[in-house]
Each structure stands twice: as C-alpha cells, then as structure tokens.
Design a protein around this motif. Structure first.
Motif, short mmCIF file in Angstrom:
data_model
loop_
_atom_site.label_atom_id
_atom_site.label_comp_id
_atom_site.label_asym_id
_atom_site.label_seq_id
_atom_site.Cartn_x
_atom_site.Cartn_y
_atom_site.Cartn_z
N GLU A 84 0.84 -1.20 0.00
CA GLU A 84 0.00 0.00 0.00
C GLU A 84 0.87 1.26 0.00
N ASP A 85 0.43 2.27 -0.72
CA ASP A 85 1.10 3.57 -0.67
C ASP A 85 1.04 4.09 0.77
N PRO A 86 2.17 4.59 1.32
CA PRO A 86 2.18 5.04 2.72
C PRO A 86 1.11 6.08 3.03
N ARG A 95 -1.86 6.43 1.60
CA ARG A 95 -3.17 5.75 1.69
C ARG A 95 -3.24 4.88 2.94
N GLU A 96 -2.10 4.28 3.33
CA GLU A 96 -2.08 3.48 4.56
C GLU A 96 -2.41 4.35 5.77
N ARG A 97 -1.82 5.53 5.83
CA ARG A 97 -2.11 6.44 6.95
C ARG A 97 -3.56 6.88 6.94
N ALA A 98 -4.10 7.13 5.74
CA ALA A 98 -5.51 7.53 5.63
C ALA A 98 -6.42 6.42 6.13
N ARG A 99 -6.11 5.19 5.78
CA ARG A 99 -6.91 4.06 6.25
C ARG A 99 -6.79 3.92 7.76
N PHE A 100 -5.58 4.13 8.28
CA PHE A 100 -5.36 4.06 9.72
C PHE A 100 -6.23 5.09 10.45
N LEU A 101 -6.23 6.31 9.99
CA LEU A 101 -7.03 7.36 10.63
C LEU A 101 -8.51 7.05 10.52
N ALA A 102 -8.93 6.48 9.39
CA ALA A 102 -10.33 6.10 9.24
C ALA A 102 -10.72 5.03 10.26
N GLU A 103 -9.81 4.07 10.50
CA GLU A 103 -10.08 3.04 11.52
C GLU A 103 -10.20 3.68 12.90
N VAL A 104 -9.34 4.64 13.20
CA VAL A 104 -9.41 5.31 14.50
C VAL A 104 -10.75 6.03 14.64
N ARG A 105 -11.18 6.73 13.60
CA ARG A 105 -12.46 7.46 13.67
C ARG A 105 -13.63 6.51 13.88
N ARG A 106 -13.57 5.32 13.31
CA ARG A 106 -14.67 4.35 13.43
C ARG A 106 -14.59 3.52 14.70
N SER A 107 -13.53 3.65 15.47
CA SER A 107 -13.28 2.77 16.60
C SER A 107 -14.12 3.16 17.81
N SER A 108 -13.94 2.37 18.88
CA SER A 108 -14.64 2.65 20.15
C SER A 108 -13.85 3.57 21.06
N LEU A 109 -12.74 4.12 20.56
CA LEU A 109 -11.98 5.08 21.37
C LEU A 109 -12.81 6.34 21.59
N VAL A 155 -4.04 -1.84 18.12
CA VAL A 155 -3.43 -2.98 17.43
C VAL A 155 -3.00 -2.54 16.03
N LEU A 156 -1.73 -2.76 15.71
CA LEU A 156 -1.22 -2.58 14.35
C LEU A 156 -0.89 -3.97 13.81
N ASP A 157 -1.76 -4.47 12.95
CA ASP A 157 -1.64 -5.83 12.43
C ASP A 157 -0.81 -5.84 11.15
N GLU A 158 0.14 -6.75 11.08
CA GLU A 158 1.12 -6.85 9.99
C GLU A 158 1.98 -5.59 9.92
N LEU A 159 2.57 -5.26 11.05
CA LEU A 159 3.49 -4.13 11.12
C LEU A 159 4.63 -4.24 10.10
N PRO A 160 5.20 -5.45 9.84
CA PRO A 160 6.28 -5.52 8.85
C PRO A 160 5.88 -4.97 7.49
N TRP A 161 4.63 -5.14 7.08
CA TRP A 161 4.19 -4.58 5.80
C TRP A 161 4.19 -3.06 5.84
N MET A 162 3.83 -2.49 6.99
CA MET A 162 3.86 -1.04 7.12
C MET A 162 5.30 -0.52 7.05
N LEU A 163 6.23 -1.28 7.64
CA LEU A 163 7.63 -0.87 7.61
C LEU A 163 8.24 -1.01 6.22
N GLU A 164 7.76 -2.00 5.45
CA GLU A 164 8.23 -2.13 4.07
C GLU A 164 7.86 -0.89 3.27
N GLY A 165 6.65 -0.38 3.48
CA GLY A 165 6.19 0.77 2.73
C GLY A 165 6.83 2.08 3.18
#
Length: 485
Positions: A67-69, A71-85, A120-130
């Motif tokens: 994933e483009d970094p 877009r990955e960050r955008a998806r991450f922020l979207a997950e945070v907004r939808r979360s129970s935090l 939870v950051l799932d598959e962190l190695p993929w994030m580090l690759e990007g």
C-alpha cells in the motif's frame, strides 16, 4: 469458542498485559507488545477475541502489503475514527496526514487518560516495508506521547525475522516492548480438537501443522483418509488454500526462493541435491544463487537447517527441510494436485497421498519427535541431556534418528542414541534393536555402553532398551514448558 481450543493460555497472557496497564505497575503507563507467529496460526483472530472480551476502548488497523504510505495512513485514521476510542470526533476533519509522526500523535489525542485502551497494528512488517522511517517514528512517539497513556499497544507480524529484529540491540524499539510468540496448535491441542487417539493425533498434526483454520475442519474422531477425501472434494477448503496464501504472502516477487522451497519440500535435503533439482537445462543452480535463496528461507523460518549431533562439529554436513509441517505436507502432495481437485478429481490426489504416506510420514515425524524429547528432557534418567538431534555422515549411511547430548555439536557427552519406528502395525522388534545397536557405534562419542532408546508408533517387543516412548508419552511433552537448559 470454535477455533480457540488450546488458546486459553494466550488469552490469559494478553489479559495479564492489559492488567499491567490497568493497574499502573510500571514507571510508564503504557505497554508495547510484539506478537509474532507463523502465518495462519490465528494471531489476528486471537487479538480480535481478546479485544472483544476485554471490554475496553480499542482500535485495530490491518495493514495492506504494498500500500502507498499516504493511503495506509488515511486508512489508519479512518479506523481510528470508526473505533470505540473516546473523543474520535476530534478527528472528524482529519482524513490525510503527511507522515506517521502526525498520524500517531492524532491517535494519542483520542486515547483516554484515565482508563485503559488497546491499539493494534496488524502486519506491522508490511507497514515498515512501505515506509522504513516508521520504525524510528514509533520509538519517538512511544517515548514522548503514547507510553504516557494507559494503552496496550500491540504489534502483530508474520515475518518472524523482522519482528525479532524490531526489539534487537541497536534498533529504535530496543527494550521498549515485551515479546510474545503464538505457536501453531501442539499435537496435544490437535488431539483435543479432533478427538483422535494419540497416534492418529500426530498424523493430524503432520497434515494440518496445527493451523487452527485447518484443524477446525477435522470432524471429531474422523480418520485421516475420511478427512482428506472430504477436504479434497472442495477446492476452497482451508487444507488446500492455506498453502497458496502463505506462499503468496511470503514470496510476492522472490520467485527463486519459492522454487528452492518447492525443491526442499519435494524431499531434497543436501546442498548438492537441492542445487541439482533447482537448476535448469541440466545445470545445477550455482552457489551464488542458491546460498542467498536458502538464507532468505531460513530467515523467514520456512526452512530449518539441521546439523548432525555428535562429539564432532557438524556444520559441513547440513541438511535442509521445510520447517512447518503443514507446508511440508502441502508442498509434497497438495500444491501440484490443486488442478485435479479443481476438476473434481480429488480422489486422484487422495490416492497419491495414500501411496506415499508411509514413506513421507516416516521422515516428517522425526523433527516432531525430537521436539517432544527436547521438551521432556533433561529428566532423572538423563539429567545432562539438554540437546536432542540426529546424526548422519556425509555419505548418509548410516543415518541415526535420535542422539541425546549435553550440548550442541561438538558435544562433550553423548547421553543416548535412538531409533524412530513410526509405522502402522510394525513393532520395534529384535531386528530393529540390532540395527540400532550397530548404527549407534558409528556416532562419534558413542560406544557399546551408550544407552539405546526406541520411539515407536506401535508396540516395542524387545528388551535391552534404556527407554521407550510411544505416542501417549510423547504427547506429555506439551503439558510442560520447554526446559531452558
């Protein structure tokens, strides 16, 4: 819970880590946890169940490989907004940021200050690759912001080598997180899941590799043949597709390493035979190509490198094998059989497995038995036996299944020499004992007084052995932790 037989201990461990955060036991309020394990062992599912049961605000971000970094960050922020935090409304207008430092600080802004939460950051190695800069960014934001919150930050990764390196000396996250390994289901847990006898549970373990998704397809008390016949009727069965998905995730571009893995999985074990089988046009694969491929496979923990155990060094006589039992079975029988299954000819694949089963199982059970004995020992009989392996010369004749020693080669003392006879309706008899006694004398460091051991699937019908182990005794190995030596 279906699929979580044997995972009560792991769920309890996660709860203890959250309790550490909840009780404020450390000088930092937060705790980082690095969870690693082979693909398909159920890491994501385990953490999902834990989050559901914990009853605290949480967010889970599943990374996408390649994933483009941005877009990955955008998806991450979207997950945070939808979360129970709590207070996620603060991020209502934030859809994209330029770096991970900003994204993680945005996360920190919505984490509660007075109650525990889980990130939870799932598959962190993929994030580090990007985005390789992310590793240092995590350290900086953890030290300055996130660790001051009562949060359990869970990093999940299937790239075992990369996850181990994250906390290694000299890396940004060194000594900042605790490590946890999720292993496949043990043979004992496979038995609990399938309701099989001890001997048949080992067969099921060799086929499923202890992967929960595959194990849960095995009906209680179902025979090996019945399970395979049913699974091979369905091209979408976990037994078939798990292997394809594991290889696709591990080797998106590294075709040569995948080819070498297939050769090892077909039964080739020495450097020379692997090179010959992996080559083309009658020429072996040159060392300059084979060595990097084998290193890649070993780093990914897909291939294990065995050396003979004796009183002499054994590095020159290395043998290679597929480390994961399920993948070993898949490469030997299923990968090439998928086209037949897709054409409704699963019975052809099942027949092929049955023809080759006894020979394949005889070799595949050896590392499982060594693992079991390594867990059972040392004991009162052999208090010095802290290493269990096998022995072979360069000619591979004789090949000794079991050697117990006080340390890896070169060992100071050989504690015992043994043989594995894992056949249906074939006892360990006088003839097997005579062959073991003869071959034991070839092991450097052993002599005529070295104790002899038998491991057998069936009966042992001869005296003169120092110890015998059957399926039930071996299963006891997974009732206790591995000895630290």
């Amino acid at each position: 819970m279906v699929g979580f037989v044997g995972r009560a201990g792991e769920l309890a461990a996660l709860e203890r880590h959250l309790g550490w955060v909840r009780d404020g036991r450390g000088d930092q309020r937060g705790r980082a946890l690095l969870l690693r394990g082979r693909r398909r062992v159920g890491k994501s599912r385990l953490v999902d169940v834990f989050c559901q049961r914990a009853g605290v605000p949480h967010v889970v971000h599943q990374a996408t490989r390649g994933e483009d970094p941005g877009r990955e960050r955008a998806r991450f922020l979207a997950e945070v907004r939808r979360s129970s935090l709590p207070d996620t409304a603060l991020l209502a207008g934030v859809t994209r940021v330029d770096d991970w430092d900003t994204a993680l600080r945005q996360l920190a802004a919505v984490l509660p200050d007075d109650a525990p939460s889980v990130v939870v950051l799932d598959e962190l190695p993929w994030m580090l690759e990007g985005d390789p800069v992310l590793e240092g960014t995590l350290q900086t934001v953890w030290d300055r912001v996130l660790s001051r919150k009562p949060v359990l930050l869970v990093f999940i990764g299937s790239d075992l080598a990369m996850m181990e390196r994250l906390s290694a000396y000299g890396r940004p996250f060194h000594q900042r997180g605790v490590e946890m390994v999720l292993s496949p289901l043990s043979p004992r847990e496979v038995r609990a899941m399938t309701g099989l006898s001890a001997a048949d549970a080992f067969d099921a373990h060799l086929i499923t590799g202890g992967l929960p998704l595959v194990c849960q397809e095995w009906r209680e008390g179902e025979s090996r043949g019945a399970f395979l016949a049913r699974a091979l009727e369905d091209p979408t069965s976990p037994l078939l597709v798990s292997g394809e998905r594991m290889l696709a995730a591990e080797f998106p571009t590294t075709l040569q390493a995948r080819q070498v893995l297939s050769v090892v999985g077909s039964g080739e074990r020495t450097f020379g035979t692997i090179a010959a089988a992996a080559g083309s046009a009658g020429r072996p694969l040159p060392p300059g190509s084979l060595n990097p491929a084998l290193r890649t496979l070993a780093d990914k923990r897909l291939v294990a490198v065995d050396t003979p155990l004796s009183s002499r060094p054994g590095d020159r006589d290395r043998r290679y094998r597929v480390a994961d039992p399920y993948l070993r079975f898949w490469l030997a029988f299923l990968g090439d059989g998928i086209p037949d299954v897709e054409r409704g000819r699963g019975r052809v694949v099942a027949e092929r497995i049955e023809r080759g089963w006894a020979s394949w199982r005889g070799r595949a059970i050896e590392p499982v038995v060594r693992d079991a004995l390594g867990r059972l020992l040392p004991d009162e009989r052999w208090p010095e036996a802290r290493e269990v392996g096998g022995w072979w010369p360069r000619t591979n004749n004789p090949e000794v299944d079991l050697v117990g020693a006080d340390r890896p080669a070169p060992a100071r003392r050989i504690c015992f020499v043994g043989s594995i006879k894992w056949q249906d309706n074939a006892p360990f008899d006088r003839r097997a004992l005579a062959a073991l006694a003869r071959d034991a004398l070839a092991v450097p460091g052993a002599d005529g007084d070295t104790p002899l051991v038998a491991v057998a699937r069936g009966e042992v019908t001869v005296d003169g052995l120092a110890a015998t182990y059957g399926p039930e005794a071996l299963l006891e190995a997974w009732d206790r932790p591995v000895s630290s030596g």
